[in-house]
Design a protein around this motif. Structure first.
Motif, mmCIF file in Angstrom:
data_model
loop_
_atom_site.group_PDB
_atom_site.id
_atom_site.type_symbol
_atom_site.label_atom_id
_atom_site.label_comp_id
_atom_site.label_asym_id
_atom_site.label_seq_id
_atom_site.Cartn_x
_atom_site.Cartn_y
_atom_site.Cartn_z
ATOM 1 N N ALA A 175 51.500 14.429 32.503
ATOM 2 C CA ALA A 175 52.681 15.245 32.786
ATOM 3 C C ALA A 175 53.918 14.365 32.949
ATOM 4 O O ALA A 175 55.010 14.721 32.501
ATOM 5 C CB ALA A 175 52.447 16.089 34.041
ATOM 6 N N TRP A 231 45.630 24.679 42.596
ATOM 7 C CA TRP A 231 45.604 24.256 41.199
ATOM 8 C C TRP A 231 44.157 24.146 40.760
ATOM 9 O O TRP A 231 43.356 23.481 41.409
ATOM 10 C CB TRP A 231 46.334 22.932 41.070
ATOM 11 N N PHE A 233 47.098 24.976 34.633
ATOM 12 C CA PHE A 233 48.296 24.483 33.966
ATOM 13 C C PHE A 233 47.927 23.904 32.607
ATOM 14 O O PHE A 233 46.881 23.268 32.472
ATOM 15 C CB PHE A 233 48.944 23.321 34.754
ATOM 16 N N LEU A 287 52.389 21.723 33.617
ATOM 17 C CA LEU A 287 52.355 20.859 34.802
ATOM 18 C C LEU A 287 53.590 19.965 34.826
ATOM 19 O O LEU A 287 54.212 19.790 35.877
ATOM 20 C CB LEU A 287 51.075 20.024 34.816
#
Length: 146
Positions: free
Chosen positions: A134, A111, A69, A74
């Motif tokens: 994030a 992830w 990400f 994210l």
């Protein structure tokens, strides 16, 4: 949203303990945070402990086989999870041997932090900082300058 952070063991190095404490405190401004520290004598036992700790929450495993990400990506993914009604996400960092294939198969998402292998203590700090960053992006706050 509730974020459940599951780690095999605790950060042992001083810098990691300080980093974990700092970013966990910051993250709590945006989410309800639960931390579970699990252990096991084998990779299989660790994976079973992670699965038990996650309960019914969708499980996100930190794993080199996973999706990478950007910070913005994210943030968007976490926002989408919240909008979809997901009340909780469980994020798990495995032990030195990583996660079992059986646990990977049960995960909602894998992830990856990228191609680098990080020491366990540093991976724990990176996880919290990434979630915090994030969260600040979602809130429109200036922490992230990209």
């Amino acid at each position: 949203m509730r974020l459940h952070l599951i780690t095999v063991g605790e950060p042992r190095l001083k810098y990691a303990q300080l980093g974990w404490d700092e970013y966990e405190k910051r993250l709590r401004r945006y989410h309800k945070v639960q931390v579970s520290r699990v252990s096991g004598k084998t990779q299989q036992a660790e994976s079973e402990a992670v699965l038990r700790a996650a309960g019914r929450a969708p499980l996100v495993l930190l794993d080199p086989r996973g999706q990478e990400f950007t910070s913005e990506g994210l943030s968007a993914w976490l926002d989408a999870q919240a909008v979809s009604g997901t009340g909780e996400l469980a994020f798990a960092i495995g032990g030195p041997e990583g996660h079992t294939d059986a646990l990977r198969a049960q995960a909602a998402r894998l992830w990856s932090f990228g191609g680098l292998t990080l020491p366990h203590d540093l991976a724990m700090v990176v996880l919290l900082e990434a979630l915090y960053r994030a969260s600040t992006i979602s809130a429109g706050e200036p922490y992230h300058r990209g």
